[in-house]
Design an enzyme around this catalytic site. Structure first.
Site, PDB file in Angstrom:
ATOM      1  N   ARG A  38      39.664  30.050  45.642  1.00  0.00           N
ATOM      2  CA  ARG A  38      38.460  29.504  45.050  1.00  0.00           C
ATOM      3  C   ARG A  38      38.089  30.164  44.089  1.00  0.00           C
ATOM      4  O   ARG A  38      38.855  30.447  43.034  1.00  0.00           O
ATOM      5  CB  ARG A  38      37.467  29.502  46.403  1.00  0.00           C
ATOM      6  N   SER A  48      34.567  49.090  34.715  1.00  0.00           N
ATOM      7  CA  SER A  48      33.567  48.045  34.708  1.00  0.00           C
ATOM      8  C   SER A  48      33.433  47.737  36.250  1.00  0.00           C
ATOM      9  O   SER A  48      34.507  47.242  36.747  1.00  0.00           O
ATOM     10  CB  SER A  48      33.479  47.103  33.819  1.00  0.00           C
ATOM     11  N   ASP A 100      24.473  35.850  44.160  1.00  0.00           N
ATOM     12  CA  ASP A 100      24.074  34.364  44.374  1.00  0.00           C
ATOM     13  C   ASP A 100      22.660  34.130  43.848  1.00  0.00           C
ATOM     14  O   ASP A 100      21.835  35.100  44.108  1.00  0.00           O
ATOM     15  CB  ASP A 100      24.350  34.321  45.797  1.00  0.00           C
ATOM     16  N   TYR A 155      22.520  36.226  55.032  1.00  0.00           N
ATOM     17  CA  TYR A 155      23.079  36.110  53.707  1.00  0.00           C
ATOM     18  C   TYR A 155      22.446  36.396  52.903  1.00  0.00           C
ATOM     19  O   TYR A 155      22.760  37.195  51.809  1.00  0.00           O
ATOM     20  CB  TYR A 155      23.727  34.732  53.677  1.00  0.00           C
TER      21      TYR A 155
END
Length: 249
Positions: A13, A133, A139, A152
């Site tokens: 993904r 970094s 989200d 979540y």
């Protein structure tokens, strides 16, 4: 000598898109996975065919402290310097307050907050040596809560806060930034986002479409290579969904 990027949850993904894009830009890839061994091996073979010995696999359960500690020790023994850590691995599961169990609550916090926190801790010597970094995948729902996904969302909100806190704490050697994706890929569990919910989200997105995993991958590369004076920032890559009026989702 190539720079090195460790990408958690890199087998599939969005994680796989990040690995491919960074590899194309010249990074060697340390590809972390938990259970997706077949996908991880396939991606590693693909990248190594393009540039021999440019991708290595690291298996660990980032919800388990012993596993994180062992990963950190083995990684530091092999790589004293790390230029980029991408905390992409994540858990996503509904947790309605009426019946959320302690185990589910802990699982959401472990995969989305505790894991990144202690992995950063374990890799600090290499990140400092490499003037590294860190890019955390958050989200947009860390700020715009998603109904029934409270654990979540709380964990991602914690990761958002941690991103800013560590930018203060780890500078000037290490920069820490975050990316908040909007609708990029639907969850693998089709029941989580039925057709009506998907349509509602897309109709609330000014660009009226989903993004692509490559949109996230390019943003990771931007933070890593093109933004040396940016730290403590969280960039929404959401097609403008964050601009929608509350309650329109």
């Amino acid at each position: 000598m190539s720079k090195l990027a460790l990408v958690t949850g890199g087998a599939q993904r969005i994680g796989a898109a990040i690995c491919r894009h960074l590899h194309q830009r010249g990074f060697d890839i340390a590809l972390h996975y938990r259970h997706s061994a077949q996908a991880a091996e396939g991606l590693a073979a693909e990248l190594n065919a393009q540039r021999p010995e440019s991708c290595q696999l690291w298996q660990a359960d980032l919800a388990n402290m012993q596993s994180i500690t062992e990963l950190g020790q083995k990684f530091l023994a092999r790589h004293p310097e790390l230029e980029l850590l991408v905390n992409n691995a994540s858990g996503f599961e509904a947790s309605p307050i009426e019946d959320c169990s302690e185990a589910l609550f802990d699982a959401m916090l472990s995969s989305n907050l505790k894991g990144p926190y202690f992995l950063i801790q374990a890799l600090l010597p290499a990140l400092r040596a490499g003037s590294g970094s860190i890019v955390n995948l958050i989200d947009i729902h860390s700020e715009r809560p998603l109904q029934h996904y409270n654990a979540y969302c709380a964990a991602k909100a914690g990761l958002s806060s941690l991103t800013r806190s560590l930018a203060l704490e780890l500078g000037p050697k290490i920069r820490v930034n975050g990316i908040s994706p909007g609708a990029i890929l639907w969850p693998e569990d089709a029941d989580s986002y039925d057709a009506s919910m998907r349509e509602k989200i897309l109709s609330s997105t000014p660009l009226l479409r989903r993004g692509e995993p490559e949109d996230i991958a390019r943003t990771v590369a931007f933070f890593a290579e093109e933004a040396p004076f940016i730290t403590g920032q969280i960039l929404a890559v959401d097609g403008g969904l964050g601009l929608a009026q509350p309650g329109s989702q």
